[in-house]
Design a protein around this motif. Structure first.
Motif, short mmCIF file in Angstrom:
data_model
loop_
_atom_site.label_atom_id
_atom_site.label_comp_id
_atom_site.label_asym_id
_atom_site.label_seq_id
_atom_site.Cartn_x
_atom_site.Cartn_y
_atom_site.Cartn_z
N ASN A 10 2.74 3.03 -5.07
CA ASN A 10 2.78 4.41 -5.52
C ASN A 10 1.50 4.86 -6.22
OD1 ASN A 10 5.56 4.74 -4.71
ND2 ASN A 10 6.12 3.49 -6.49
N ARG A 11 0.55 3.95 -6.40
CA ARG A 11 -0.67 4.30 -7.11
C ARG A 11 -1.60 5.12 -6.22
NH1 ARG A 11 -2.37 -1.71 -8.49
NH2 ARG A 11 -1.53 -1.87 -6.36
N PRO A 12 -1.91 6.36 -6.61
CA PRO A 12 -2.77 7.20 -5.77
C PRO A 12 -4.10 6.55 -5.42
CG PRO A 12 -1.75 8.53 -7.48
CD PRO A 12 -1.43 7.10 -7.80
N ASP A 13 -4.74 5.86 -6.38
CA ASP A 13 -6.03 5.27 -6.09
C ASP A 13 -5.94 4.21 -5.00
OD1 ASP A 13 -4.57 3.69 -7.87
OD2 ASP A 13 -6.36 2.76 -8.72
N GLU A 14 -4.85 3.45 -4.97
CA GLU A 14 -4.66 2.44 -3.93
C GLU A 14 -4.34 3.08 -2.58
OE1 GLU A 14 -4.89 -1.17 -3.81
OE2 GLU A 14 -6.21 -0.39 -5.37
N LEU A 15 -3.54 4.12 -2.59
CA LEU A 15 -3.24 4.84 -1.35
C LEU A 15 -4.52 5.43 -0.76
CD1 LEU A 15 -0.01 6.67 -2.55
CD2 LEU A 15 -0.12 4.64 -1.10
N ILE A 162 -8.41 19.77 13.79
CA ILE A 162 -7.09 19.83 13.17
C ILE A 162 -7.24 19.54 11.67
CG2 ILE A 162 -5.85 19.15 15.25
CD1 ILE A 162 -5.53 16.36 14.05
N GLU A 163 -6.39 20.16 10.89
CA GLU A 163 -6.27 19.88 9.47
C GLU A 163 -4.81 19.55 9.18
OE1 GLU A 163 -9.60 22.57 7.11
OE2 GLU A 163 -7.58 23.38 7.41
N ILE A 164 -4.59 18.66 8.24
CA ILE A 164 -3.23 18.34 7.81
C ILE A 164 -3.18 18.42 6.29
CG2 ILE A 164 -1.41 16.60 7.74
CD1 ILE A 164 -2.64 15.47 10.37
N ALA A 165 -2.47 19.42 5.80
CA ALA A 165 -2.26 19.53 4.36
C ALA A 165 -1.18 18.52 3.99
CB ALA A 165 -1.81 20.95 4.00
N VAL A 166 -1.58 17.49 3.25
CA VAL A 166 -0.67 16.38 2.95
C VAL A 166 0.37 16.82 1.92
CG1 VAL A 166 -0.51 14.01 2.12
CG2 VAL A 166 -2.49 14.72 3.50
N THR A 167 1.63 16.59 2.26
CA THR A 167 2.72 16.93 1.35
C THR A 167 3.24 15.70 0.61
OG1 THR A 167 4.29 16.76 3.19
CG2 THR A 167 3.42 18.95 2.67
N SER A 168 3.02 14.52 1.16
CA SER A 168 3.40 13.29 0.47
C SER A 168 2.68 12.10 1.08
CB SER A 168 4.91 13.06 0.52
OG SER A 168 5.32 12.76 1.84
N LEU A 169 2.40 11.10 0.25
CA LEU A 169 1.84 9.83 0.70
C LEU A 169 2.84 8.74 0.34
CD1 LEU A 169 -1.89 10.13 -0.49
CD2 LEU A 169 -1.05 10.26 1.87
N VAL A 170 3.27 7.99 1.33
CA VAL A 170 4.23 6.92 1.13
C VAL A 170 3.54 5.60 1.47
CG1 VAL A 170 6.48 5.98 1.78
CG2 VAL A 170 6.11 8.46 1.77
N GLY A 171 3.45 4.71 0.49
CA GLY A 171 2.71 3.47 0.69
C GLY A 171 3.57 2.23 0.56
N LYS A 172 3.15 1.20 1.28
CA LYS A 172 3.80 -0.11 1.19
C LYS A 172 2.73 -1.19 1.22
CE LYS A 172 7.36 -2.97 3.43
NZ LYS A 172 8.37 -3.02 4.54
N SER A 173 2.75 -2.06 0.22
CA SER A 173 1.84 -3.20 0.15
C SER A 173 2.70 -4.46 0.08
CB SER A 173 0.93 -3.10 -1.07
OG SER A 173 0.04 -2.01 -0.95
N LYS A 174 2.84 -5.10 1.22
CA LYS A 174 3.64 -6.34 1.28
C LYS A 174 2.67 -7.50 1.09
CE LYS A 174 6.91 -8.88 4.20
NZ LYS A 174 6.11 -10.14 4.28
N LEU A 175 2.57 -7.99 -0.14
CA LEU A 175 1.53 -8.94 -0.52
C LEU A 175 2.12 -10.17 -1.22
CD1 LEU A 175 -0.98 -6.29 -1.90
CD2 LEU A 175 -1.03 -7.38 0.35
N SER A 176 3.30 -10.59 -0.78
CA SER A 176 3.96 -11.77 -1.35
C SER A 176 4.34 -11.59 -2.82
CB SER A 176 3.09 -13.02 -1.18
OG SER A 176 2.86 -13.31 0.18
#
Length: 209
Positions: A10-15, A162-176
């Motif tokens: 959920n960290r914006p900087d990581e996304l 094309i442009e995409i106005a982002v409405t949400s960023l959903v992240g997953k980091s599967k890192l053990s």
């Protein structure tokens, strides 16, 4: 996307980091013909709008820009570092033999609204920015001015922006993250030996978080 809580990113900087490091996105659309996916290099500006702005271009011959007019909801998938994880890399496996193979990865799903930009000025600026970014590491970076103007003009007529106005960023980091510290370390060390440096570093970073 299925996201157990310990794998949620959920960290914006990581996304933003994952998107910047892996800009070839998968544009997923849905229309009368069903689902479609196009693989496109994107430019991402996190400072425009609430969640950022994605820009790209497609071939004019690609009918996605006609099938999906301005206002269409879309999703772009950015797949980051990924690699197979052997249970043999976990120290605990050699004691209890209660480990199985898995796959570690980082991914971001960008949801947003599409806007078609079929104008030469927009396209020229976009192509120039993409070129500057991806040519930056070259000894003699290519630039649009290296080609004849009429050639560039013709190429620009063959693409649509094309442009995409982002409405949400959903992240997953599967890192053990669901493993013991020594098992995470063992897997990360083995990945580094196999030159999966980006994923190994992400696992080390997750262990320290």
């Amino acid at each position: 996307m299925y996201i157990p809580p310990h794998f949620a990113e959920n960290r914006p900087d990581e996304l933003h980091r994952i998107i910047a490091a892996h800009p070839l996105g998968i544009l997923v659309t849905h229309g009368e013909a069903g689902l479609d996916a196009n693989h496109i290099p994107f430019e991402f500006d996190p400072d425009i709008g609430e969640h950022g702005l994605l820009t790209a271009h497609v071939a004019r011959a690609n009918d996605v820009w006609q099938r999906c007019p301005t206002g269409t909801p879309v999703m772009v998938i950015f797949r980051g570092a990924q690699a197979y994880i052997s249970p043999n890399w976990y120290p605990s496996k050699h004691e209890a033999h209660r480990q199985v193979p898995t796959w570690n990865y980082e991914v971001v799903h960008a949801h947003g609204t599409l806007t078609i930009r079929d104008d030469e000025r927009f396209l020229r600026g976009l192509v120039a920015r993409l070129t500057r970014r991806h040519e930056a590491a070259e000894p003699q970076p290519w630039k649009m001015g290296d080609a004849p103007p009429d050639f560039i003009d013709g190429m620009l007529r063959n693409i649509v922006g094309i442009e995409i106005a982002v409405t949400s960023l959903v992240g997953k980091s599967k890192l053990s993250q669901n493993k013991e510290a020594r098992d995470r370390q063992g897997a990360a060390d083995e990945l580094a030996k196999r030159h999966h440096d980006e994923l190994a570093q992400a696992m080390h970073k997750a262990s320290q978080a």
